[in-house]
Design an enzyme around this catalytic site. Structure first.
Site, PDB file in Angstrom:
ATOM      1  CG  ASN A   1      58.236  62.503  28.663  1.00 48.67           C
ATOM      2  OD1 ASN A   1      57.770  63.095  27.622  1.00 48.67           O
ATOM      3  ND2 ASN A   1      58.483  61.369  29.066  1.00 48.67           N
TER       4      ASN A   1
ATOM      5  CD  GLU B   1      64.753  60.420  33.493  1.00 47.40           C
ATOM      6  OE1 GLU B   1      64.239  60.025  34.512  1.00 47.40           O
ATOM      7  OE2 GLU B   1      64.302  60.735  32.394  1.00 47.40           O
TER       8      GLU B   1
ATOM      9  CB  SER C   1      61.843  55.636  39.495  1.00 43.36           C
ATOM     10  OG  SER C   1      62.905  54.518  39.456  1.00 43.36           O
TER      11      SER C   1
ATOM     12  CB  CYS D   1      62.296  54.283  31.954  1.00 40.42           C
ATOM     13  SG  CYS D   1      63.043  55.059  30.696  1.00 40.42           S
TER      14      CYS D   1
ATOM     15  CB  CYS E   1      66.156  57.442  31.550  1.00 44.61           C
ATOM     16  SG  CYS E   1      65.322  58.007  30.500  1.00 44.61           S
TER      17      CYS E   1
ATOM     18  CG  ASP F   1      56.611  58.505  28.700  1.00 46.09           C
ATOM     19  OD1 ASP F   1      57.125  58.998  27.557  1.00 46.09           O
ATOM     20  OD2 ASP F   1      57.011  58.492  29.893  1.00 46.09           O
TER      21      ASP F   1
END
Length: 141
Positions: free
Chosen positions: A35, A48, A73, A75, A78, A138
């Site tokens: 990120n 990702e 996990s 979002c 992504c 985020d």
């Protein structure tokens, strides 16, 4: 997952959000990322997306043989990339601190493996506790 976790730690050491990802095809890593929203002032540079960008242009056949590893996990954004490129399998480090649309991914045929990795959980818990406003930004809260 160890490489994705290394990417997450790298992002954290840069002052960013500690989420990492790698894309592998036939067992070989072809893209890695973390990120970089904070570092690059980006609205979309989740781990990702960074890993996919760093993999470069791939054929549809390549994506269909790939596995995306993410420490957290994915979002909605992504997950959309996973569905767009028809990545068949996502390995998730943890989904305790955040859970993306996993049921939707499964309903679209994506195989998800949630590892519940304690290192991934701890990294996010410490970050979220210390940086709640960055974290909420985020995830669009």
């Amino acid at each position: 997952m160890a490489e994705a976790l290394a990417e997450a730690r790298r992002g954290h050491s840069e002052g960013g959000i500690p989420i990492g990802s790698v894309l592998a095809i036939d067992g070989a890593i072809v893209g890695r990322g973390h990120n970089r929203r904070i570092q690059r002032g980006s609205a979309v540079l989740h781990a990702e997306i960074d890993a996919l960008e760093n993999a470069g242009r791939l054929s549809a056949a390549d994506y269909r043989r790939s596995v995306l590893y993410s420490t957290l996990s994915p979002c909605d954004m992504c997950t959309g990339a996973v569905l767009l490129y028809r990545i068949p399998r996502v390995v998730i480090g943890e989904n305790r601190t955040f859970r993306g649309p996993e049921d939707y991914s499964r309903s679209r045929g994506v195989s998800l493996d949630v590892l519940d990795d304690p290192d991934c959980v701890a990294l996010m818990e410490v970050f979220i506790a210390a940086n709640p406003s960055l974290w909420n930004e985020d995830i669009g809260e």
